[in-house]
Write an enzyme that holds these catalytic residues in place. Structure first.
Site, mmCIF file in Angstrom:
data_model
loop_
_atom_site.group_PDB
_atom_site.id
_atom_site.type_symbol
_atom_site.label_atom_id
_atom_site.label_comp_id
_atom_site.label_asym_id
_atom_site.label_seq_id
_atom_site.Cartn_x
_atom_site.Cartn_y
_atom_site.Cartn_z
ATOM 1 C CD GLU A 81 58.092 63.077 27.549
ATOM 2 O OE1 GLU A 81 58.603 62.495 28.522
ATOM 3 O OE2 GLU A 81 58.515 64.148 27.086
ATOM 4 C CD GLU A 112 48.045 75.391 44.627
ATOM 5 O OE1 GLU A 112 48.564 75.540 45.733
ATOM 6 O OE2 GLU A 112 48.680 75.427 43.550
#
Length: 272
Positions: A81, A112
């Site tokens: 953004e 992960e």
């Protein structure tokens, strides 16, 4: 202080399956109300990290977010953004997620848990001492993130983190930890809820405060935003009209000519 995974504590509620929709959403909302107060307690930690980020970015560095699952996706969201909002390069704020881009939409099993891939992902972007790396993990125990930050530390790269447990391994691996202690989730262990909300609020603070400090906001307006759709073009026209006290047609002509609010205003003031 010992490490206690408060994000894994048993929910304050039970028999959720017996609640009505009204009860469910009211109780979720009651839990959500506590998140901004938890963030408020962490403002001094956030301030320390933002000051480091601003300093590095002013000197040609970049900001990296590193996470897995929900945390990784939130980092990517915040990074993505920045270019349209503040007109900066896509290479200024970079979000990385365990498992790569496919993990943005679908969970990648065991990604992960890698103790080496996080650093490899950073090296693929030519990470250097000019940059800042912020690890994001609600539990503060994600190996992909922790080990990458440890390696950053050994290479004199500034590290920070956003986590929702106190004194976690991730905090201990970070030079500038941010700990937002939101407590147990409505659904036990579902850290996409309060913990995810807390992380999003902190991420908003980090990039917004940083971009303002870097000069990408004038007054309270996003003068460097990309004019990528009609809504933003219309907003830009109004900004130029108000700033220069001119009519809509002239403001539109300036934007067409110069391509941005900043350039339109500067060139008008310079008589161009």
């Amino acid at each position: 202080m010992s490490f206690i995974k408060t994000t894994e504590k048993d929910s304050n509620y039970t028999h959720l399956e017996k609640m009505s929709v009204q009860e469910l959403i009211s109780n979720i909302n009651n839990e959500d109300k506590t998140v901004p107060l938890a963030v408020e307690k962490s403002l001094p930690q956030i301030e320390l990290l933002v000051k480091q980020i601003v300093l590095k970015l002013k000197n040609g560095g970049r900001l990296f977010y590193l996470g897995a699952g929900t945390s990784g996706r939130l980092g990517i969201l915040d990074a993505s953004e920045c270019p349209p909002t503040f007109g900066v390069s896509h290479e200024l704020v970079i979000g990385l997620i365990a498992g790569g881009d496919i993990a943005i939409r679908k969970s990648v099993e065991y990604a992960e848990d890698s103790t080496t891939q996080g650093w490899k992902d950073l090296k693929n972007h030519n990470i250097s001492q000019k940059d800042v790396v912020v690890g994001i993990a609600a539990s503060g125990t994600t190996p992909y993130v922790i080990n990458a930050l440890k390696t950053c530390n050994t290479n004199n790269i500034i590290t920070g983190c956003i986590t929702c447990n106190a004194n976690s391994p991730l905090s201990n691996a970070s030079k500038y930890p941010i700990e937002v202690i939101v407590g147990s989730e409505f659904v036990t262990g579902s850290s996409r809820m309060k913990a995810g909300t807390a992380q999003k609020l902190v991420l908003n603070m980090i990039t917004t405060a940083t971009m303002i400090q870097l000069g990408h906001v004038k007054g309270n307006k996003m003068i460097d935003m990309q004019l990528s759709n009609d809504k933003l073009v219309n907003r830009a026209v109004k900004m130029v009209m108000n700033e220069l006290n001119i009519e809509q047609k002239e403001a539109q002509n300036l934007l067409n000519k110069f391509g941005s609010v900043r350039l339109a205003i500067n060139n008008y003031n310079n008589g161009n």
